[in-house]
Design a protein around this motif. Structure first.
Motif, mmCIF file in Angstrom:
data_model
loop_
_atom_site.group_PDB
_atom_site.id
_atom_site.type_symbol
_atom_site.label_atom_id
_atom_site.label_comp_id
_atom_site.label_asym_id
_atom_site.label_seq_id
_atom_site.Cartn_x
_atom_site.Cartn_y
_atom_site.Cartn_z
ATOM 1 N N ASP A 9 -3.296 -2.785 -6.358
ATOM 2 C CA ASP A 9 -2.029 -2.676 -7.092
ATOM 3 C C ASP A 9 -0.967 -3.628 -6.530
ATOM 4 O O ASP A 9 0.219 -3.506 -6.839
ATOM 5 C CB ASP A 9 -1.522 -1.227 -7.120
ATOM 6 C CG ASP A 9 -1.260 -0.662 -5.732
ATOM 7 O OD1 ASP A 9 -1.801 -1.195 -4.742
ATOM 8 O OD2 ASP A 9 -0.502 0.331 -5.630
ATOM 9 N N ASP B 92 0.467 -4.179 -3.608
ATOM 10 C CA ASP B 92 1.566 -3.867 -2.696
ATOM 11 C C ASP B 92 1.196 -4.173 -1.236
ATOM 12 O O ASP B 92 1.980 -3.917 -0.329
ATOM 13 C CB ASP B 92 2.088 -2.427 -2.859
ATOM 14 C CG ASP B 92 1.029 -1.371 -2.625
ATOM 15 O OD1 ASP B 92 -0.117 -1.727 -2.294
ATOM 16 O OD2 ASP B 92 1.361 -0.171 -2.777
ATOM 17 N N ASP C 91 -4.146 -6.218 -2.515
ATOM 18 C CA ASP C 91 -4.964 -5.035 -2.824
ATOM 19 C C ASP C 91 -4.876 -4.747 -4.335
ATOM 20 O O ASP C 91 -4.269 -5.520 -5.088
ATOM 21 C CB ASP C 91 -4.571 -3.834 -1.961
ATOM 22 C CG ASP C 91 -3.260 -3.215 -2.400
ATOM 23 O OD1 ASP C 91 -2.451 -3.928 -3.029
ATOM 24 O OD2 ASP C 91 -3.037 -2.018 -2.123
ATOM 25 N N SER D 113 -4.663 2.143 -6.055
ATOM 26 C CA SER D 113 -4.531 1.063 -5.083
ATOM 27 C C SER D 113 -5.868 0.418 -4.713
ATOM 28 O O SER D 113 -6.584 -0.068 -5.571
ATOM 29 C CB SER D 113 -3.802 1.625 -3.862
ATOM 30 O OG SER D 113 -3.568 0.631 -2.922
HETATM 31 MG MG LIG Z 1 -1.766 -0.537 -2.703
#
Ligand SMILES: [Mg+2]
Ligand SMILES: CC(=O)N[C@H]1[C@@H](OP(=O)(O)O)O[C@H](CO)[C@@H](O)[C@@H]1O
Length: 542
Positions: free
Chosen positions: A278, A280, A276, A64
Motif C-alpha cells: 500500500d 507506506d 510495500d 499492506s
Molecule cells: Mg504498508
C-alpha cells in the motif's frame, strides 16, 4: 438511528459464527473472506467517529504487505493520524458484536464517546489493488450510509494518499488540495524547488529502479511520472501486470529476507528501492561489484534525513529541538551512530506507527522510522511558522537558503504518515543535494548482522512485554532464558513480542556475525516454542 436499515444491512453482511478479531497494530487484518462484516461495521464506526469529532474520517481497505488473499481495514483520524487508541476498543467491540446486539453496542459507544447521532458524518474511502478490495469498500459504504453519512470514494490510492486527503479536507486546504492532482503537484513542486538548489542539477540524470510490490504504488507512481523533472528517471518494476501482490517482492520481503526482490534486474551499484503493497513503506538497496547485496533500511533512511536536517537546523540557528524515534527493531549500530556520532537524541517506543508518531510530536523536528522503512518527519507548528517566516524575512543569505530548503522539506514530506513516494523523493533530493552515492550513504555505519524469525504458539497473548517491548514479563522464565542466551554472543541483543498483525510471536536477534545472529535467533525461538506453548514442529536451525 434507523433501526430497520441497520437490521437489514447487517443481515447482508453477516458475521461468521465464533469469529473474533481485534483492531491491532494496523487495524483489522485477516483472510479477505472473513472481513465483510468487519468492513461494514467499520463503515458504521467511521460515521460515528466523524460525528464525534465533527470532521472527515478516512477508511482504507488494505492488508499492506500481507499476502494477496488477505485484506484489512484501518481508520484515519482528522489530521491524517491513525485512529485514536481510545476508539480501537470500540472498533473491536463493534466488529465482534452479535448481529442482534449491534444497535445496543452502537448506542453504548455513542454514550461513552458522547456521539450525537443527529450530526452529519463525512468519510473518505480508499483501497489497494487486492481483488477483494473493491467489494469490501462497497460494504464500507453500506455501513456509512446506514448511519446517514456522506462519503467520497477515492478508489485506488496508496494509504498515505488517503491520509493526505483527510488532512487537506480537515484543514480547509491548508495542508494541500484534497485531490490526487493536488498531492502530485504539492510533492513535485517541493521536490523541484529542492533540487534546484543542488549544484549539479541540470547536468546529471538520476536513475532509480523501483519495485512496486505489484501494488497500488505502481499505478500512482505512473500517474505521477509526468510531474517529475526530466532529470529524474524512474523505472517501475513489479507493476502488478504479471505477478501477484507482494509475492517474492516488496519492501517487507526485501527487509525480512535481506535479498533483492524478484522481477527486478539489478546491475552492480545501481540504486534501487522497494515499496510495500500500500506504498507506506520503502527500503533502498544495491548490489556491489562483488555481487554482495546491501540493504539500506528505515534506520539508515532516518540517519540520512537526520544528517541533512541537522545541518540545516544549525544554519538557521533557532535552537529547534530535534530527535529520532525508533523501535526495538532498530539496528544497534544505527542507534549508536545517531547518538554518538551525530549526537541526536534517540527515543525507543513500542512497535506500530502510532507510537512513533505520537512520540515524534513532542519535538520541533521529530524524525521517526521503523527499521522496515515506515516513517516520516514531523515539524511542530511553531517550527514551521518560524521557518516560513525566515524564508520571506531573513536578510542573511545562508540562513535564508537553509530555511528555504527546510520549507521545501516540510512540503515534500508527508507529515500525516510514512509515505513511500514522498520518502523516496526526500531521499533522492538529499542524495542529489549532498552529492552522495548509494554506497557512500550505506557506508555511514555498518549494520550489525541480525535475524527476524517468527514462531507459532497456541495463544500469543501469553507473552507480555515491558520497556518498549525489549523485555518479556511473561511467561515465567522466558526473559531469564533470553538473557542467558544473549550472554553467549558478542555485541548481541534479542527480544520477543507478540505480533499485532499476524498470529505469531516475533523474534529479533543481532550479534557480531550473521552466524551468531542466526544461532541466537534460533535458540531464542526454541525458548519461545517451549515456554510459550509452541504449535506444530519445533523451529529448525536457519
Ligand atoms: Mg504498508
Ligand atoms: C517487525 C515488524 O516489521 N513489524 C511490523 C508489523 O507489526 P507486527 O505487530 O510486528 O506484526 O506490521 C506493522 C504494521 O504495518 C508495522 O508497524 C510493524 O513494524
Amino acid at each position: 438511528m434507523d433501526s430497520e436499515a441497520l437490521r437489514k444491512f447487517s443481515a447482508l453482511h453477516p458475521r461468521p459464527a465464533g469469529l473474533t478479531l481485534h483492531y491491532g497494530t494496523a487495524g483489522f487484518r485477516s483472510a479477505a473472506q472473513q472481513l465483510d462484516h468487519v468492513v461494514f461495521r467499520m463503515g458504521l464506526l467511521a460515521a460515528l467517529r466523524s460525528k464525534a469529532v465533527t470532521a472527515t474520517i478516512g477508511i482504507m481497505v488494505t492488508a499492506s504487505h500481507n499476502p494477496e488473499e488477505d485484506n484489512g481495514v484501518k481508520l484515519v483520524d482528522p489530521l491524517g493520524e491513525m485512529l485514536h487508541p481510545s476508539w480501537e476498543e470500540y472498533a473491536t467491540q463493534l466488529a465482534n458484536a452479535e448481529e442482534q446486539e449491534l444497535q445496543k453496542v452502537i448506542t453504548e459507544i455513542c454514550q461513552k464517546a458522547a456521539v450525537n447521532l443527529h450530526k452529519d458524518a463525512s468519510v473518505f474511502i480508499g483501497r489497494d489493488t487486492r481483488p477483494s478490495s473493491k467489494k469490501l469498500s462497497q460494504s464500507v459504504i453500506d455501513g456509512i450510509q446506514v448511519l446517514g453519512g456522506q462519503y467520497h470514494d477515492y478508489g485506488l490510492v496508496t494509504t498515505p494518499q488517503l491520509h493526505y486527503m483527510v488532512c487537506c479536507q480537515n484543514t480547509q486546504g491548508q495542508y494541500g488540495k484534497a485531490t490526487l492532482e493536488g498531492y502530485y503537484e504539492k510533492l513535485s513542486k517541493a521536490f523541484m524547488e529542492l533540487i534546484k538548489q543542488s549544484h549539479c542539477s541540470g547536468e546529471f540524470q538520476r536513475h532509480l529502479k523501483i519495485d512496486c510490490a505489484n501494488g497500488v504504488g505502481a499505478l500512482k507512481l505512473s500517474e505521477m511520472k509526468p510531474y517529475f523533472p526530466q532529470e529524474v528517471l524512474i523505472h517501475i518494476y513489479n507493476d502488478g501486470t504479471k505477478e501477484k501482490l507482494n509475492h517474492l517482492c516488496g519492501a517487507d520481503f526485501v527487509k525480512v529476507h535481506q535479498k533483492p526482490p524478484g522481477g527486478l534486474d539489478m546491475k552492480p551499484n545501481e540504486r534501487c528501492c522497494s515499496f510495500d503493497g500500500d506504498a507506506d513503506r520503502i527500503v533502498y538497496y544495491y548490489k556491489d561489484t562483488a555481487g554482495r547485496f546491501h540493504l539500506i533500511d528505515g534506520d539508515k533512511i532516518a540517519t540520512l534525513i537526520s544528517i541533512f536536517l541537522k545541518e540545516l537546523l544549525a544554519k538557521v540557528k533557532q535552537n529547534f529541538k530535534m530527535a529520532v524515534v525508533q523501535t526495538a527493531y532498530a539496528n544497534g549500530n544505527s542507534t549508536r551512530y545517531l547518538q554518538e556520532t551525530l549526537k541526536v537524541p534517540v527515543h525507543c517506543v513500542k512497535t506500530g506507527v502510532k507510537h512513533l508518531h505520537h512520540k515524534a510530536q513532542e519535538f520541533d523536528v521529530g524524525v521517526y522510522f521503523e527499521a522496515n522503512g515506515h516513517g516520516t518527519v514531523l515539524f511542530s507548528k511553531a517550527a514551521e511558522t518560524k521557518i516560513r517566516q525566515l524564508v520571506t524575512e531573513e536578510k542573511d543569505n545562508e540562513k535564508r537558503e537553509a530555511a528555504k530548503m527546510l520549507e521545501n522539506m516540510i512540503d515534500l514530506i508527508n507529515q500525516t504518515v510514512g509515505d513511500a513516494v514522498s520518502d523516496m523523493l526526500v531521499i533522492e533530493a538529499i542524495l542529489a543535494l549532498k552529492g552522495l552515492s548509494v554506497q557512500q550513504w550505506d557506508a555511514l555505519y555498518t549494520d550489525l548482522p541480525n535475524r527476524l524469525l517468527k514462531v507459532q504458539v497456541a495463544d500469543r497473548r501469553v507473552i507480555d512485554t515491558t520497556d518498549a517491548e525489549r523485555r518479556a514479563l511473561t511467561p515465567p522464565g522466558l526473559q531469564e532464558k533470553i538473557d542467558a542466551l544473549v550472554k553467549k554472543y558478542k555485541l548481541s541483543r534479542a527480544f520477543v513480542r507478540p505480533s499485532g498483525t499476524e498470529d505469531v510471536v516475533r523474534i529479533y536477534a543481532e550479534a557480531d556475525t550473521q552466524e551468531n545472529a542466526d544461532a541466537l535467533a534460533h535458540e531464542v525461538s526454541l525458548a519461545v516454542f517451549h515456554l510459550a506453548g509452541g504449535k506444530g514442529a519445533p523451529p529448525q536451525p536457519i
